[in-house]
Design a protein around this motif. Structure first.
Motif, PDB file in Angstrom:
ATOM      1  N   ASP A 217       0.884  -1.428  -0.297  1.00 17.87           N
ATOM      2  CA  ASP A 217       0.251  -0.109  -0.189  1.00 17.87           C
ATOM      3  C   ASP A 217       0.873   0.863   0.241  1.00 17.87           C
ATOM      4  OD1 ASP A 217      -1.906   2.060   1.087  1.00 17.87           O
ATOM      5  OD2 ASP A 217      -2.927   0.895   1.838  1.00 17.87           O
ATOM      6  N   ALA A 218       1.145   2.003  -1.122  1.00 19.66           N
ATOM      7  CA  ALA A 218       1.937   3.498  -1.336  1.00 19.66           C
ATOM      8  C   ALA A 218       1.176   4.147  -0.428  1.00 19.66           C
ATOM      9  CB  ALA A 218       1.818   3.753  -2.514  1.00 19.66           C
ATOM     10  N   LEU A 219       0.311   4.234   0.049  1.00 17.22           N
ATOM     11  CA  LEU A 219       0.330   5.599   1.673  1.00 17.22           C
ATOM     12  C   LEU A 219       0.120   5.057   2.114  1.00 17.22           C
ATOM     13  CD1 LEU A 219      -2.218   7.736   2.358  1.00 17.22           C
ATOM     14  CD2 LEU A 219      -3.476   6.515   2.339  1.00 17.22           C
ATOM     15  N   ARG A 220       0.308   3.780   2.740  1.00 12.34           N
ATOM     16  CA  ARG A 220       1.024   2.827   4.167  1.00 12.34           C
ATOM     17  C   ARG A 220       2.266   2.861   4.332  1.00 12.34           C
ATOM     18  NH1 ARG A 220      -2.164  -2.277   5.891  1.00 12.34           N
ATOM     19  NH2 ARG A 220      -4.366  -1.761   6.133  1.00 12.34           N
ATOM     20  N   LEU A 221       3.210   3.290   2.940  1.00 14.10           N
ATOM     21  CA  LEU A 221       4.753   3.329   3.036  1.00 14.10           C
ATOM     22  C   LEU A 221       4.936   4.870   3.470  1.00 14.10           C
ATOM     23  CD1 LEU A 221       5.468   1.861  -0.261  1.00 14.10           C
ATOM     24  CD2 LEU A 221       5.819   0.171   2.463  1.00 14.10           C
ATOM     25  N   MET A 222       3.933   5.222   2.257  1.00 20.42           N
ATOM     26  CA  MET A 222       4.005   7.208   3.056  1.00 20.42           C
ATOM     27  C   MET A 222       4.378   8.001   4.474  1.00 20.42           C
ATOM     28  SD  MET A 222       2.235   8.666  -0.566  1.00 20.42           S
ATOM     29  CE  MET A 222       2.922  10.389  -0.184  1.00 20.42           C
ATOM     30  N   VAL A 223       2.809   7.045   5.041  1.00 21.99           N
ATOM     31  CA  VAL A 223       2.600   7.545   6.107  1.00 21.99           C
ATOM     32  C   VAL A 223       3.629   7.193   7.176  1.00 21.99           C
ATOM     33  CG1 VAL A 223       0.843   7.018   7.905  1.00 21.99           C
ATOM     34  CG2 VAL A 223       0.193   7.446   5.982  1.00 21.99           C
ATOM     35  N   GLY A 224       3.982   5.335   6.399  1.00 24.78           N
ATOM     36  CA  GLY A 224       5.618   4.952   7.466  1.00 24.78           C
ATOM     37  C   GLY A 224       5.920   5.812   7.855  1.00 24.78           C
ATOM     38  N   SER A 225       6.831   6.088   6.320  1.00 24.47           N
ATOM     39  CA  SER A 225       8.323   7.068   6.039  1.00 24.47           C
ATOM     40  C   SER A 225       8.548   8.514   7.124  1.00 24.47           C
ATOM     41  CB  SER A 225       8.580   7.208   4.788  1.00 24.47           C
ATOM     42  OG  SER A 225       9.484   8.213   4.750  1.00 24.47           O
TER      43      SER A 225
END
Length: 406
Positions: free
Chosen positions: A73-81
């Motif tokens: 999930d790209a959104l989760r990757l951004m939020v995680g970053s």
């Protein structure tokens, strides 16, 4: 046929742009604080080495982060970053309050760069899924405005924070920017992507993405144009203007005026592109912008006074914004959802990733052959980016999908 509303009227896209811009603001604050701390602890030469080392993980991991954005999930990757960078900055602030050593800065910079490298391909994968195809152009313009404003504000804000409270305050404030970005992004609802029945192994996914780019004649040509454009642009704007200002006796104010002129021109260009959608013969528009930027670089190099040099940098900014917007929207409109992360990661490598290498090369060449020849050679590389746009029919006559349907 229903006309899509402009991208700036899409609430979740505005939230996305705000989140990405605030994250970029945090990046800028961090690099200013890092360079200041390295100079205080060692020397300007060591500071340059620390900054170069901090760029290595981004350079190596940008392409490797592409398959992650397509597999997860790209959104989760951004939020995680964002979350991890906030934690890293809080740790860095705590270290700065006790004892700061140069090796600790290097370790923090390496970890920060690795986490940062995941954010960009994920952002590139997510962005088109918040808009309709016909909104991509003005969506790219709105993002250009947001990111450009963050980059212009980040450096002076970082300098002010370091002046008031040192590295600890800058890192703590930086952590806040990443948390604000996280809050802005976490409630987005992008268009879902249809996943393959079975997930490919990681390295097979990476190879498939590279094969996709190499087999797609429009995308691979755009990649070449972006690489030439970046090679011709980043050296003059990041090092060349400083060298020119020193040689011509304009001093630090001269650099400031020229960069301000560039920023003003870029903002105007992005504002124009919010209203103007280039749908047909996009390659010609890219070529005209690249040639105009080459003229601007040559003009700043040969200008007999600061006023003409500033006018030249205004021209560079005025055309640079539309050039990036046209390249970005054309690429997004022609990339399959399944490959957006991998495409975005290669684009980031060819633009942001190679920047430290180009800057180092331009600095060395300017010391060996002189600033003026190197600046003019950079303008020539910039002009060379227009050649495939004019000679190759699939790029010269490229249109967005909605233009083709119309």
């Amino acid at each position: 046929m229903t006309v899509a509303v402009p991208a700036y009227r899409v609430p979740q896209y505005r939230r996305y742009v705000a989140g990405e811009a605030i994250s970029v603001l945090g990046d800028q604050i961090w690099y200013v604080a890092l360079s200041w701390a390295a100079v205080e602890l060692a020397s300007p030469g060591v500071a340059g080495v620390v900054l170069a080392v901090s760029a290595v993980p981004r350079l190596l991991l940008m392409v490797l982060g592409g398959p992650l954005a397509d597999r997860f999930d790209a959104l989760r990757l951004m939020v995680g970053s964002d979350a991890l960078r906030a934690v890293i900055m809080l740790v860095a602030a705590g270290i700065a309050l006790t004892a700061t050593e140069i090796w600790l800065l290097v370790v923090i910079a390496l970890i920060f760069g690795a986490v940062d490298a995941v954010f960009m391909p994920a952002a590139g994968s997510l962005r088109p899924r918040l808009l309709e195809t016909e909104q991509l152009s003005d969506g790219a313009a709105l993002r250009e405005l947001g990111v450009r404003a963050a980059m212009m504000l980040g450096a002076p804000l970082g300098g002010a924070l370091v002046t008031v409270g040192g590295l600890a305050l800058a890192c703590a404030a930086n952590a806040v920017t990443f948390m604000v970005s996280l809050l802005a992004l976490r409630k987005l609802r992008p268009r879902p992507v249809e996943l393959a029945p079975e997930r490919e192994p990681y390295w097979a996914s990476l190879r498939a993405g590279l094969r996709y780019l190499l087999s797609h004649r429009l995308l691979r040509t755009l990649m070449l144009v972006a690489l030439l454009f970046n090679i011709g642009f980043v050296g003059p704007m990041n090092i060349g203007l400083a060298l020119l200002s020193e040689e011509r006796g304009w001093g630090p104010p001269g650099i400031g005026f020229m960069l301000a002129g560039f920023g003003a021109g870029a903002a105007i260009g992005a504002l124009v592109m919010l209203r103007v959608r280039v749908r047909r013969n996009i390659g010609i528009g890219i070529a005209v912008s690249a040639l105009g930027e080459a003229v601007g670089i040559a003009g700043a190099t040969l200008a007999p006074n600061l006023g003409l040099a500033v006018a030249s940098t205004v021209l560079i900014g005025l055309l640079g914004g539309p050039l990036g917007i046209m390249c970005g929207s054309l690429s997004q409109a022609n990339t399959d959802d399944a490959f957006r992360g991998r495409t975005s990661s290669v684009q980031a490598l060819l633009t942001l990733g190679v920047t430290p290498l180009v800057m180092a090369a331009v600095g060395w060449l300017a010391g060996k052959f002189g600033t003026t020849p190197v600046m003019l050679a950079s303008a020539g590389v910039e002009a060379l980016a227009a050649v495939p746009c004019l000679l190759l029919p699939w790029l010269r006559r490229a249109s967005t999908p909605e233009a083709a349907r119309g």
